[in-house]
Design a protein around this motif. Structure first.
Motif, PDB file in Angstrom:
ATOM      1  N   GLN A 177      13.981  21.026 -37.535  1.00  0.00           N
ATOM      2  CA  GLN A 177      14.699  20.405 -36.427  1.00  0.00           C
ATOM      3  C   GLN A 177      14.005  20.582 -35.079  1.00  0.00           C
ATOM      4  OE1 GLN A 177      15.847  22.652 -38.641  1.00  0.00           O
ATOM      5  NE2 GLN A 177      18.034  22.372 -39.099  1.00  0.00           N
ATOM      6  N   VAL A 178      13.337  21.722 -34.865  1.00  0.00           N
ATOM      7  CA  VAL A 178      12.716  22.011 -33.572  1.00  0.00           C
ATOM      8  C   VAL A 178      11.204  21.850 -33.701  1.00  0.00           C
ATOM      9  CG1 VAL A 178      12.343  23.753 -31.785  1.00  0.00           C
ATOM     10  CG2 VAL A 178      14.569  23.593 -32.939  1.00  0.00           C
ATOM     11  N   LEU A 179      10.636  20.931 -32.941  1.00  0.00           N
ATOM     12  CA  LEU A 179       9.200  20.663 -32.976  1.00  0.00           C
ATOM     13  C   LEU A 179       8.613  20.888 -31.596  1.00  0.00           C
ATOM     14  CD1 LEU A 179      10.434  18.966 -35.430  1.00  0.00           C
ATOM     15  CD2 LEU A 179       8.349  17.621 -35.270  1.00  0.00           C
ATOM     16  N   ILE A 180       7.612  21.763 -31.535  1.00  0.00           N
ATOM     17  CA  ILE A 180       6.959  22.098 -30.268  1.00  0.00           C
ATOM     18  C   ILE A 180       5.468  21.823 -30.413  1.00  0.00           C
ATOM     19  CG2 ILE A 180       6.458  23.926 -28.605  1.00  0.00           C
ATOM     20  CD1 ILE A 180       9.027  25.332 -29.594  1.00  0.00           C
ATOM     21  N   TRP A 181       4.939  20.996 -29.523  1.00  0.00           N
ATOM     22  CA  TRP A 181       3.524  20.608 -29.526  1.00  0.00           C
ATOM     23  C   TRP A 181       2.867  21.235 -28.298  1.00  0.00           C
ATOM     24  CZ3 TRP A 181       1.148  16.962 -32.963  1.00  0.00           C
ATOM     25  CH2 TRP A 181      -0.151  16.578 -32.630  1.00  0.00           C
ATOM     26  N   ASP A 182       1.938  22.145 -28.509  1.00  0.00           N
ATOM     27  CA  ASP A 182       1.323  22.876 -27.400  1.00  0.00           C
ATOM     28  C   ASP A 182       0.036  22.194 -26.962  1.00  0.00           C
ATOM     29  OD1 ASP A 182       1.121  24.923 -25.524  1.00  0.00           O
ATOM     30  OD2 ASP A 182      -0.161  26.115 -26.827  1.00  0.00           O
ATOM     31  N   GLU A 183      -0.033  21.872 -25.679  1.00  0.00           N
ATOM     32  CA  GLU A 183      -1.171  21.221 -25.018  1.00  0.00           C
ATOM     33  C   GLU A 183      -1.179  19.717 -25.263  1.00  0.00           C
ATOM     34  OE1 GLU A 183      -4.916  23.253 -25.261  1.00  0.00           O
ATOM     35  OE2 GLU A 183      -4.042  25.190 -24.830  1.00  0.00           O
ATOM     36  N   ALA A 184      -2.340  19.082 -25.003  1.00  0.00           N
ATOM     37  CA  ALA A 184      -2.422  17.626 -24.887  1.00  0.00           C
ATOM     38  C   ALA A 184      -1.909  16.890 -26.121  1.00  0.00           C
ATOM     39  CB  ALA A 184      -3.860  17.216 -24.603  1.00  0.00           C
ATOM     40  N   PHE A 185      -1.195  15.797 -25.854  1.00  0.00           N
ATOM     41  CA  PHE A 185      -0.647  14.970 -26.936  1.00  0.00           C
ATOM     42  C   PHE A 185      -1.115  13.530 -26.769  1.00  0.00           C
ATOM     43  CE2 PHE A 185       2.570  11.937 -28.397  1.00  0.00           C
ATOM     44  CZ  PHE A 185       2.648  12.280 -29.744  1.00  0.00           C
ATOM     45  N   LEU A 186      -1.607  12.951 -27.863  1.00  0.00           N
ATOM     46  CA  LEU A 186      -1.930  11.529 -27.931  1.00  0.00           C
ATOM     47  C   LEU A 186      -1.353  10.992 -29.238  1.00  0.00           C
ATOM     48  CD1 LEU A 186      -5.662  11.509 -26.728  1.00  0.00           C
ATOM     49  CD2 LEU A 186      -3.732  10.442 -25.542  1.00  0.00           C
ATOM     50  N   PRO A 187      -0.911   9.742 -29.262  1.00  0.00           N
ATOM     51  CA  PRO A 187      -0.281   9.215 -30.472  1.00  0.00           C
ATOM     52  C   PRO A 187      -1.252   8.855 -31.586  1.00  0.00           C
ATOM     53  CG  PRO A 187      -0.354   7.524 -28.786  1.00  0.00           C
ATOM     54  CD  PRO A 187      -0.847   8.779 -28.148  1.00  0.00           C
ATOM     55  N   GLY A 188      -2.539   8.929 -31.327  1.00  0.00           N
ATOM     56  CA  GLY A 188      -3.510   8.563 -32.353  1.00  0.00           C
ATOM     57  C   GLY A 188      -4.897   9.026 -31.976  1.00  0.00           C
ATOM     58  N   GLU A 189      -5.896   8.338 -32.504  1.00  0.00           N
ATOM     59  CA  GLU A 189      -7.274   8.694 -32.209  1.00  0.00           C
ATOM     60  C   GLU A 189      -8.107   7.430 -32.025  1.00  0.00           C
ATOM     61  OE1 GLU A 189      -8.066  11.121 -35.568  1.00  0.00           O
ATOM     62  OE2 GLU A 189      -8.481   9.449 -36.914  1.00  0.00           O
ATOM     63  N   GLU A 190      -9.091   7.535 -31.150  1.00  0.00           N
ATOM     64  CA  GLU A 190      -9.960   6.403 -30.853  1.00  0.00           C
ATOM     65  C   GLU A 190     -11.005   6.235 -31.959  1.00  0.00           C
ATOM     66  OE1 GLU A 190     -10.021   9.185 -29.044  1.00  0.00           O
ATOM     67  OE2 GLU A 190      -9.058   8.812 -27.113  1.00  0.00           O
ATOM     68  N   ILE A 191     -11.438   5.002 -32.136  1.00  0.00           N
ATOM     69  CA  ILE A 191     -12.525   4.714 -33.056  1.00  0.00           C
ATOM     70  C   ILE A 191     -13.567   3.909 -32.286  1.00  0.00           C
ATOM     71  CG2 ILE A 191     -13.212   3.703 -35.260  1.00  0.00           C
ATOM     72  CD1 ILE A 191     -10.313   3.821 -36.148  1.00  0.00           C
ATOM     73  N   ALA A 192     -14.797   4.352 -32.296  1.00  0.00           N
ATOM     74  CA  ALA A 192     -15.889   3.636 -31.650  1.00  0.00           C
ATOM     75  C   ALA A 192     -17.098   3.679 -32.573  1.00  0.00           C
ATOM     76  CB  ALA A 192     -16.222   4.254 -30.293  1.00  0.00           C
ATOM     77  N   VAL A 193     -17.600   2.525 -32.950  1.00  0.00           N
ATOM     78  CA  VAL A 193     -18.738   2.430 -33.863  1.00  0.00           C
ATOM     79  C   VAL A 193     -19.826   1.606 -33.200  1.00  0.00           C
ATOM     80  CG1 VAL A 193     -19.540   1.636 -36.120  1.00  0.00           C
ATOM     81  CG2 VAL A 193     -17.264   2.633 -35.891  1.00  0.00           C
ATOM     82  N   SER A 194     -20.991   2.204 -33.009  1.00  0.00           N
ATOM     83  CA  SER A 194     -22.091   1.528 -32.328  1.00  0.00           C
ATOM     84  C   SER A 194     -23.021   0.846 -33.326  1.00  0.00           C
ATOM     85  CB  SER A 194     -22.889   2.531 -31.494  1.00  0.00           C
ATOM     86  OG  SER A 194     -23.620   3.401 -32.346  1.00  0.00           O
ATOM     87  N   HIS A 195     -23.943   0.071 -32.800  1.00  0.00           N
ATOM     88  CA  HIS A 195     -24.957  -0.616 -33.596  1.00  0.00           C
ATOM     89  C   HIS A 195     -25.754   0.400 -34.414  1.00  0.00           C
ATOM     90  CE1 HIS A 195     -28.638  -3.013 -34.374  1.00  0.00           C
ATOM     91  NE2 HIS A 195     -27.845  -4.069 -34.241  1.00  0.00           N
ATOM     92  N   GLY A 196     -26.101   1.525 -33.789  1.00  0.00           N
ATOM     93  CA  GLY A 196     -26.866   2.555 -34.492  1.00  0.00           C
ATOM     94  C   GLY A 196     -26.075   3.224 -35.602  1.00  0.00           C
ATOM     95  N   HIS A 197     -24.776   3.415 -35.375  1.00  0.00           N
ATOM     96  CA  HIS A 197     -23.926   4.001 -36.409  1.00  0.00           C
ATOM     97  C   HIS A 197     -23.924   3.140 -37.669  1.00  0.00           C
ATOM     98  CE1 HIS A 197     -21.458   6.212 -33.125  1.00  0.00           C
ATOM     99  NE2 HIS A 197     -22.347   7.021 -33.653  1.00  0.00           N
TER     100      HIS A 197
END
Length: 625
Positions: A177-197
């Motif tokens: 029932q009790v949820l504690i998130w310590d420090e920075a929160f983001l709802p997801g994660e970025e994806i970046a794919v370059s030509h070299g990748h």
């Protein structure tokens, strides 16, 4: 419009009121032992946080992310510890369980050791490689009322699913029932794919003997190269990539225990996410990158309290609040920084500024500052070493062994969480911390929940960049004694030195980031400017201070008119050809360029376009499991 906690406050019960009062009483007592006298605003902020936690225990907190932004040293960690202790002791909450999500393994161990509760009521859940941390408790997670885990475990176990279905986090078969998130929160994660990748993935596909996948990725690589920056690019669907065989090959490559590099594994996972969709293309210099994001935090994780000292300055929270509508704010508490003196050197402080400084003027200037208080301890946050000589080795060329023994060094990326230097009153940010440009746009889209069709205005993206810079600076400076609070409610006396260009926007944000601080100019190198060069640079500084966030190009014609130079030849001889002018614009992050305005080509200045690829040591835009 920001929503405050008072607009969403749930009804109180006698049980929750008792829990809040007991928690606050013991928190105030501990903070008083540290010599901190709480102001009325501090008390209000702590009560707001305690009330939200108690409302979660009661089951009355609205199902949103509740952001608690208390500046470092104001008791958010102390509050968490005391609330958990009183919750477990209360006879009214015997069936209530808690999940605490921290950012690092070290924080798991720290919280576990600080909790004054029955050890049989606390368990930890970490990755299989964290053997030492896992051995802290032999209690099964499902049988402990308090479960401490990492944020990465939440993302890993809940990806693509619901929190209530993630049995690993349950207490006796039921979601906590009790949820504690310590420090920075983001709802997801970025994806970046370059030509070299993509080139690395082609080689991996060939090693898996999946020629169809290799050919399809090569085709995608060519399409990326042909797509203009800012345009959308369609990624082939799985059938076009090679069907079942391609899917099997990508899964094999993406596995965490596969033989491929982390970059290749990440790109394989990204392609599976991209397949059949459209992505935005961005160019940084000659490097083109495909951008996207994916949500990794299930919506039913709320209600949840997020404890982030940078909550008041990060633009990502404003975007979540405005566009996703998933976040509300508890009462913010910002302390008085009247005892903080910031010495600001307006010069480019990114990694490449240091790498281009062949004369070592920047390291020498850092050493010069240290020698001004050579008998005292210093904390220096610098860019992560990528080659020899290291930053420590370069600094040691200008300081004696005796002085170096009083100098503590940590690198950007490792500037969160530690309180080991909370006694140090002299802090230098030897450069500033930036993410790859592509990451900023992806992060904006993710925080706002934008699709690939939605455009991100330049001014909006720069607001996010400034927020991320503010977060890094606040966290870095507060590794030193400025995180402490004196009896008068002010931070403890601290001398800080920051290297940051006008272009970064950092000079403008410092007074709001540290209210009451004393901001001084730091000029370790002699000012060589005079004559027309000085006039032009003085005017340029005024323009950059006022409109730097929005400017893309400054024509020389504008500079000539501002300082009263009518003849172009004279302007070139007395200004642009001068070495001191070229040095001055480089320090401000500018370079000479041409642009078409009103159908005519003009010479002038623009922000430097990096010829370097994104910094591999910056926070990555895609994090594999």
């Amino acid at each position: 419009m920001e929503t405050t906690y008072t607009d969403n406050i749930p009804p109180k019960t006698s049980s929750s009121t008792c829990l809040v009062d007991k928690t606050l009483y013991s928190v105030h007592a501990e903070l008083k032992q540290y010599g901190l006298t709480l102001t009325d605003k501090m008390k209000e902020g702590l009560r707001s946080l305690a009330t939200a936690m108690a409302s979660m225990a009661d089951g009355t907190l609205p199902p949103q992310v509740h952001l608690a932004s208390l500046d470092p040293g104001l008791g958010k960690t102390t509050m968490t510890k005391h609330f958990l202790q009183h919750l477990l002791r209360s006879p009214n909450y015997q069936d209530v369980s808690v999940l605490v999500c921290v950012s690092r393994l070290g924080e798991v161990e720290k919280l576990y050791n600080e909790l004054d509760v029955d050890p049989q009521q606390v368990a930890v859940l970490v990755g299989k490689d964290a053997v030492e941390v896992a051995s802290l408790s032999d209690v099964a997670p499902s049988e402990a009322r308090i479960l401490i885990t990492t944020q990465q475990m939440i993302k890993h176990r809940c990806r693509g699913g619901r929190f209530r279905d993630a049995m690993a986090f349950h207490y006796r078969g039921q979601p906590r029932q009790v949820l504690i998130w310590d420090e920075a929160f983001l709802p997801g994660e970025e994806i970046a794919v370059s030509h070299g990748h993509l080139g690395g993935l082609v080689s991996a596909a060939m090693s898996c003997r999946c020629e169809a996948l290799a050919e399809a990725i090569q085709g995608l690589q060519n399409s990326l190269g042909d797509t203009q920056s800012g345009k959308l690019l369609r990624v082939p669907d799985m059938a076009e990539l090679g069907g079942r065989q391609a899917w099997s090959a990508l899964n094999l490559i993406a596995k965490q225990d596969s033989a491929y590099s982390e970059d290749v594994r990440s790109v394989a996972g990204a392609i599976m996410s991209f397949a059949g969709g459209r992505v935005r293309v961005r160019a940084q210099g000659q490097v083109k990158t495909m951008l996207d994001y994916r949500d990794t935090i299930p919506n039913d994780l709320a209600p949840m309290v997020v404890l982030d000292a940078s909550g008041r300055c990060r633009h990502t929270y404003r975007l979540m609040e405005k566009h996703r509508g998933c976040l509300v704010r508890l009462k913010e508490v910002c302390k008085d920084y009247g005892n903080l003196t910031i010495n600001l050197w307006k010069r480019g402080g990114g990694r490449h500024s240091f790498e281009r400084d062949e004369a070592k003027e920047m390291v020498r200037s850092v050493a010069q500052a240290v020698l001004g208080r050579s008998e005292e301890e210093w904390l220096i946050i610098h860019h992560k070493d990528r080659s020899k000589p290291t930053f420590r080795e370069e600094l040691a060329e200008f300081l004696s062994e005796d002085v170096m023994r009083r100098v503590h060094l940590i690198h950007w990326g490792d500037h969160h969480g530690t309180n080991a230097f909370a006694h140090v009153s002299n802090v230098i940010l030897a450069g500033t911390y930036f993410l790859p440009e592509a990451t900023y746009e992806s992060r904006y889209r993710m925080a706002a929940g934008f699709s690939e069709e939605d455009r991100v205005p330049l001014a909006a993206r720069r607001a996010l960049e400034r927020g991320e810079a503010a977060d890094a600076i606040l966290q870095a400076l507060c590794r030193g004694c400025v995180r402490g609070v004196g009896p008068d409610g002010r931070c403890k006396p601290c001398n800080a030195y920051i290297i940051a260009s006008q272009r970064s926007g950092i000079p403008k944000l410092l007074p709001d980031l540290f209210p009451g601080c004393q901001l001084r100019s730091w000029k370790p190198l002699p000012n060589k400017l005079k004559g027309n060069v000085k006039k032009v640079i003085d005017y340029l500084d005024e323009v950059l201070w006022r409109d730097g966030d929005l400017l893309e190009f400054i024509p020389y014609k504008q500079l000539m008119q501002a300082v009263g130079i009518a003849n172009r030849t004279n302007f070139r001889k007395t200004v642009t050809y001068k070495a001191e002018f070229q040095e001055a614009i480089a320090e401000r992050g500018l370079e000479e360029a041409e642009a078409v305005i009103g159908g005519k080509k003009h010479k002038g200045l623009q922000w430097i376009v990096s010829a370097f690829p994104p910094d591999p040591d910056a926070e990555t835009a895609y994090t594999p499991d």
